[in-house]
Scaffold this active site. Structure first.
Site, PDB file in Angstrom:
ATOM      1  N   GLU A  47      28.343  32.597  36.306  1.00  0.00           N
ATOM      2  CA  GLU A  47      28.800  31.246  35.985  1.00  0.00           C
ATOM      3  C   GLU A  47      27.638  30.351  35.542  1.00  0.00           C
ATOM      4  O   GLU A  47      26.594  30.328  36.182  1.00  0.00           O
ATOM      5  CB  GLU A  47      29.493  30.616  37.202  1.00  0.00           C
ATOM      6  CG  GLU A  47      30.702  31.389  37.690  1.00  0.00           C
ATOM      7  CD  GLU A  47      31.840  31.423  36.679  1.00  0.00           C
ATOM      8  OE1 GLU A  47      31.789  30.667  35.700  1.00  0.00           O
ATOM      9  OE2 GLU A  47      32.773  32.234  36.879  1.00  0.00           O
ATOM     10  N   ARG A  92      45.286  25.259  41.876  1.00  0.00           N
ATOM     11  CA  ARG A  92      46.525  25.848  41.357  1.00  0.00           C
ATOM     12  C   ARG A  92      47.384  26.386  42.502  1.00  0.00           C
ATOM     13  O   ARG A  92      48.602  26.459  42.419  1.00  0.00           O
ATOM     14  CB  ARG A  92      46.159  26.992  40.394  1.00  0.00           C
ATOM     15  CG  ARG A  92      47.323  27.642  39.697  1.00  0.00           C
ATOM     16  CD  ARG A  92      46.829  28.694  38.700  1.00  0.00           C
ATOM     17  NE  ARG A  92      45.941  29.681  39.311  1.00  0.00           N
ATOM     18  CZ  ARG A  92      46.355  30.748  40.008  1.00  0.00           C
ATOM     19  NH1 ARG A  92      47.640  30.964  40.181  1.00  0.00           N
ATOM     20  NH2 ARG A  92      45.484  31.589  40.521  1.00  0.00           N
ATOM     21  N   CYS A 129      35.779  28.064  44.724  1.00  0.00           N
ATOM     22  CA  CYS A 129      34.515  28.625  44.219  1.00  0.00           C
ATOM     23  C   CYS A 129      33.739  27.594  43.425  1.00  0.00           C
ATOM     24  O   CYS A 129      32.531  27.443  43.598  1.00  0.00           O
ATOM     25  CB  CYS A 129      34.771  29.862  43.358  1.00  0.00           C
ATOM     26  SG  CYS A 129      35.206  31.303  44.352  1.00  0.00           S
ATOM     27  N   HIS A 185      31.123  35.246  39.843  1.00  0.00           N
ATOM     28  CA  HIS A 185      32.478  35.685  40.179  1.00  0.00           C
ATOM     29  C   HIS A 185      32.578  37.203  40.004  1.00  0.00           C
ATOM     30  O   HIS A 185      32.087  37.761  39.022  1.00  0.00           O
ATOM     31  CB  HIS A 185      33.505  35.018  39.245  1.00  0.00           C
ATOM     32  CG  HIS A 185      34.164  33.823  39.833  1.00  0.00           C
ATOM     33  ND1 HIS A 185      34.131  32.573  39.243  1.00  0.00           N
ATOM     34  CD2 HIS A 185      34.900  33.675  40.976  1.00  0.00           C
ATOM     35  CE1 HIS A 185      34.814  31.719  39.999  1.00  0.00           C
ATOM     36  NE2 HIS A 185      35.292  32.360  41.054  1.00  0.00           N
TER      37      HIS A 185
HETATM   38  N1  PCA Z   1      37.641  32.927  44.812  1.00  0.00           N
HETATM   39  C1  PCA Z   1      38.264  31.621  44.721  1.00  0.00           C
HETATM   40  C2  PCA Z   1      37.912  30.930  46.007  1.00  0.00           C
HETATM   41  C3  PCA Z   1      37.444  32.006  46.924  1.00  0.00           C
HETATM   42  C4  PCA Z   1      37.211  33.172  46.079  1.00  0.00           C
HETATM   43  O1  PCA Z   1      36.688  34.240  46.424  1.00  0.00           O
HETATM   44  C5  PCA Z   1      37.857  30.846  43.470  1.00  0.00           C
HETATM   45  O2  PCA Z   1      37.556  31.478  42.437  1.00  0.00           O
HETATM   46  O3  PCA Z   1      37.847  29.636  43.489  1.00  0.00           O
END
Ligand code: PCA
Length: 214
Positions: free
Chosen positions: A80, A90, A143, A166
């Protein structure tokens, strides 16, 4: 010995597992290239995730922070680049809260850039055979909130390098994410070990084209 803090999340949104928490847990206590890795699992709860992250920063005083989360719709490891000061959930978080159009931090900067050498990480992971890509949005759920809060906290801790990645779902989550290419936990773990190595080696950012027109 210097410390690298790695954070992952608990399962959320109906998934029984979360690779980010499992990867962090697997690396907890390891010494990689003379750096001690400590892990913290963050709750997927808007009201608790940042206090938990801040407590871990205070407790461990890390030199590097690698924050991880699951993105059920991403078929590649997504490094990111930008955290935004926006929460627009969402789905409800694990405490049932679903805030809409609220700031992560009232009066805070609109956005922060990652402190990670994002393009260098993507290039290294691809070279090692892992699906990896740059991402210009970490979404607007927990996140992104943690990513934003991390970068805001690190702005007051000069010299500390951190950011957010991610992870894709694992094969055992395929039924819940039928459109997404999955990646086994062992591969995710190997890839994040590489990232730890790159960070502690002080790998600089690459100046290659990574932009998109979309
Ligand atoms: N993914 C979510 C929140 C916790 C996670 O592992 C996100 O992408 O916001």
């Amino acid at each position: 010995m210097k410390t690298l803090l790695i954070t992952g999340f608990e399962p959320f949104g109906g998934d029984a597992v979360n690779p980010s928490g499992l990867v962090a847990q697997a690396l907890d206590g390891q010494v990689i290239d003379d750096v001690r890795v400590v892990a913290t699992q963050l709750p997927c709860v808007f009201a608790e995730a940042l206090p938990s992250l801040r407590a871990a920063l205070d407790r461990h005083a890390p030199t590097w922070v690698l924050a991880l989360g699951l993105a059920g719709s991403r078929s590649a490891i997504s490094v990111e680049r930008v955290a935004v000061n926006l929460i627009d959930a969402r789905i409800p978080d694990n405490a049932g809260a679903q805030p809409v159009d609220e700031p992560v931090l009232a009066g805070g900067a609109a956005a922060y850039f990652t402190g990670l050498p994002a393009k260098a990480i993507v290039a290294d992971l691809r070279q090692a055979g892992h699906a990896a890509e740059l991402s210009h949005s970490a979404g607007s759920f927990v996140c992104n909130q943690v990513f934003y809060g991390l970068m805001q906290a690190l702005a007051a801790r000069p010299g500390v390098v951190g950011g957010f990645i991610h992870l894709p779902p694992m094969p055992e989550q395929a039924a819940r994410h039928p459109q997404t290419q999955t990646m086994p936990l062992a591969e995710q773990l190997a890839a994040m070990r590489r990232v730890v190595g790159l960070l502690v080696a002080g790998t600089p950012e690459l100046r290659t084209v990574g932009g998109r027109v979309d």
